[in-house]
Write an enzyme that holds these catalytic residues in place. Structure first.
Site, short mmCIF file in Angstrom:
data_model
loop_
_atom_site.label_atom_id
_atom_site.label_comp_id
_atom_site.label_asym_id
_atom_site.label_seq_id
_atom_site.Cartn_x
_atom_site.Cartn_y
_atom_site.Cartn_z
N HIS A 192 0.81 -1.16 -0.05
CA HIS A 192 -0.15 0.01 0.13
C HIS A 192 0.80 1.09 -0.05
O HIS A 192 1.93 1.31 0.88
CB HIS A 192 -0.75 0.21 1.19
CG HIS A 192 -1.91 -1.08 1.40
ND1 HIS A 192 -2.24 -1.55 2.69
CD2 HIS A 192 -2.11 -2.16 0.50
CE1 HIS A 192 -3.09 -2.77 2.67
NE2 HIS A 192 -2.96 -3.11 1.37
N TYR A 198 -9.75 6.05 3.35
CA TYR A 198 -9.12 4.77 4.00
C TYR A 198 -7.80 4.79 3.40
O TYR A 198 -7.65 4.72 2.24
CB TYR A 198 -10.18 4.04 3.55
CG TYR A 198 -9.57 2.37 4.13
CD1 TYR A 198 -9.97 2.13 5.68
CD2 TYR A 198 -8.92 1.68 3.42
CE1 TYR A 198 -9.63 1.13 5.95
CE2 TYR A 198 -8.53 0.55 3.75
CZ TYR A 198 -8.76 0.15 5.25
OH TYR A 198 -8.11 -0.70 5.82
N ASP A 242 -8.54 1.03 -3.55
CA ASP A 242 -9.58 0.51 -2.36
C ASP A 242 -10.44 1.71 -2.02
O ASP A 242 -10.30 2.47 -1.49
CB ASP A 242 -9.04 -0.27 -1.24
CG ASP A 242 -9.85 -0.96 -0.33
OD1 ASP A 242 -10.96 -0.93 -0.48
OD2 ASP A 242 -9.32 -1.43 0.66
N HIS A 294 -13.06 1.07 -0.29
CA HIS A 294 -13.22 0.60 1.09
C HIS A 294 -15.02 0.91 1.25
O HIS A 294 -15.23 1.34 2.48
CB HIS A 294 -12.59 1.28 2.17
CG HIS A 294 -12.30 0.56 3.11
ND1 HIS A 294 -12.57 0.33 4.55
CD2 HIS A 294 -11.17 -0.56 3.03
CE1 HIS A 294 -12.10 -0.63 4.92
NE2 HIS A 294 -11.04 -1.19 4.47
N GLU A 300 -14.00 -9.17 1.13
CA GLU A 300 -12.88 -9.52 2.14
C GLU A 300 -13.80 -9.18 3.65
O GLU A 300 -13.62 -9.64 4.41
CB GLU A 300 -11.63 -8.48 2.23
CG GLU A 300 -12.09 -7.24 2.45
CD GLU A 300 -11.01 -6.13 2.33
OE1 GLU A 300 -10.15 -6.56 1.36
OE2 GLU A 300 -10.80 -5.19 2.98
N ARG A 338 -12.31 -11.69 -3.05
CA ARG A 338 -11.13 -11.31 -1.96
C ARG A 338 -11.64 -11.99 -0.53
O ARG A 338 -12.93 -11.88 -0.43
CB ARG A 338 -11.04 -9.87 -1.66
CG ARG A 338 -10.49 -9.22 -2.92
CD ARG A 338 -10.07 -7.61 -2.65
NE ARG A 338 -9.52 -7.18 -1.26
CZ ARG A 338 -8.25 -7.45 -1.14
NH1 ARG A 338 -7.52 -7.86 -2.25
NH2 ARG A 338 -7.75 -6.94 -0.09
N GLU A 363 -2.56 -9.48 -1.44
CA GLU A 363 -2.03 -8.41 -0.54
C GLU A 363 -0.99 -8.78 0.36
O GLU A 363 -1.13 -9.73 0.86
CB GLU A 363 -3.27 -8.01 0.13
CG GLU A 363 -3.42 -6.64 0.61
CD GLU A 363 -4.58 -6.11 1.23
OE1 GLU A 363 -5.42 -7.00 1.63
OE2 GLU A 363 -4.79 -5.07 1.59
#
Ligand code: MG
Length: 421
Positions: A142, A178, A225, A227, A277, A298, A354
């Protein structure tokens, strides 16, 4: 109490040898400040034990209690090889199925049983799964600065370290976005000056990617992302604006509450959509694949019930032309990260992993922790996961209840209305 006696939950068939589960317990440790929950299962064979990841950062007390008080007693007296039956028994045992706390506890138990299976066989788990289809899992890190310049500086350092892919987020006034910082009081005059402004986010994000392509060139794989903070319509608008920058994927464009609308977002988005996720139900994750909601699934494997359900979803992805991109930043323990990599290297559906570079303290608590090499994650070749838990080191990093329990409660818009985190 007779209801807790192992005999009552004992093996439904005669085991082929005398090996039994003797103890199941949760260990919580926070070597990087993030509470990691690990399940340790001991057996009647001296020294033979397994480790699994049950990390649910925001509710670690509840997961530890679920392991120690509810799930563990069901397992004592069972043969550790009956993984499929044990995971089904735990799944059905609460009558009301799953949920993130129980499924995290189940994930820890399931992964620990796979660790034991590998140690008994003298094989790494990836060999138990059928062996590798690739040498290593390509991964990304990231980059998230307060400004576009800071973000790109971080991204360039990641690429210089050998990575080929990077996730980009940029800060915003108030709460920030985020994965990227903000500044207190960013919206003065508003009822909630620390809020997050969706319209500013929708303006800034395409600028970030235009700048990134100018500075980083055509080659790097770039992710973003959301989010889950956008409506389906806003998500489509953002995806279209980002088209010229050829994202590797756009992650979690809308909240899981609206996943029935993900197929329409995916159909209108020019880049691959990655999501899932936040799901802890294997059934919900399967629905996401079957109903066309994702290009890349994910999963937080440590929340969906462990390796056993995850490998079924992997098979579904393989058969459906859907890729995998498992969740795994700092809120997955090195044991869970090893489970991710075991799946990554054994499925043709794998697209990307990731990544997270664990610090020295984590390596001391978890000897065997996988470290990236040029952005690639190579599975540990030791039997099982090849990861140990140094409990003397673990207790030196006690978990604290703070931001990780409560951060999402602060995620609000400048008018004070709460926002999906
Ligand atoms: Mg994410």
């Amino acid at each position: 109490m007779s209801g807790d006696s192992p005999a009552e939950f004992g093996a439904p068939w005669p085991a082929r040898d005398a090996l039994r589960i003797t103890r199941v317990r949760a260990v919580v440790t926070a070597p990087e400040g993030v509470p990691l929950v690990v399940v340790r299962i001991d057996t009647s064979e001296p020294g033979l034990h397994g480790l699994g990841c049950a990390t649910f950062t925001q509710r670690f007390h509840a997961v530890a209690a679920a392991v120690d008080r509810h799930v563990g007693p069901l397992l004592v007296g069972r043969h550790p090889a009956d993984i499929e039956d044990i995971t089904r028994m735990v799944h059905f045992s609460s009558y009301w199925r799953g949920g993130p706390v129980m499924n995290n506890a189940l994930s820890g138990v399931d992964q620990a049983l796979w660790d034991i299976a590998g140690k008994r066989a003298g094989m790494p788990v990836y060999e138990l799964l059928g062996g590798r289809v690739r040498a290593a899992a390509d991964s990304y890190l990231h980059a998230g600065g307060a400004t576009m310049e800071e973000t790109i500086e971080q991204a360039a350092a990641i690429l210089d370290a050998g990575y080929r892919h990077v996730r980009l987020q940029v800060g915003a006034p108030g709460l920030g976005h985020y994965g990227a910082p903000g500044g207190a009081g960013g919206h003065p005059g508003s009822p909630y000056p620390d809020g997050w402004d969706v319209w500013r986010y929708l303006r800034d994000t395409p600028k970030l990617f235009a700048y990134a392509r100018r500075e980083l060139g055509e080659e790097p794989g770039l992710m973003h992302d959301v989010h889950s903070r956008l409506t389906p319509k806003q998500a489509v608008a953002l995806a279209r604006e980002l088209e010229p920058y050829r994202l590797f994927f756009l992650e979690d464009p809308i909240a899981p509450e609206f996943y029935d609308r993900l197929p329409e977002v995916r159909a209108a988005a020019p880049m691959p959509i990655a999501a899932g996720e936040q799901l802890s139900s294997v059934t919900d994750a399967a629905r996401l694949v079957r109903e066309g909601g994702v290009d890349l699934l994910r999963l937080h494997v440590s929340s969906v019930g462990g390796l056993t359900p995850a490998r079924k979803l992997v098979a579904l992805c393989e058969l459906s032309g859907v890729g995998t991109a498992w969740h795994a930043p700092a809120d997955v323990s090195p044991v869970g990260a090893a489970a991710n990599v075991a799946l990554d290297v054994t499925t043709p559906a794998f697209q990307i992993q990731e990544g997270h570079v664990y610090g020295e303290a984590v390596h001391e608590v978890f000897p065997g922790t996988i470290a990236p090499r040029n952005g690639y994650l190579y599975p540990n070749d030791e039997p099982g996961w090849g990861i140990e838990l140094n409990e003397a080191e673990a207790v030196r990093h006690p978990p604290v209840t703070h931001l990780h329990e409560r951060w999402a409660a602060r995620v609000r818009r400048p008018d004070g209305g709460i926002e999906a985190p």
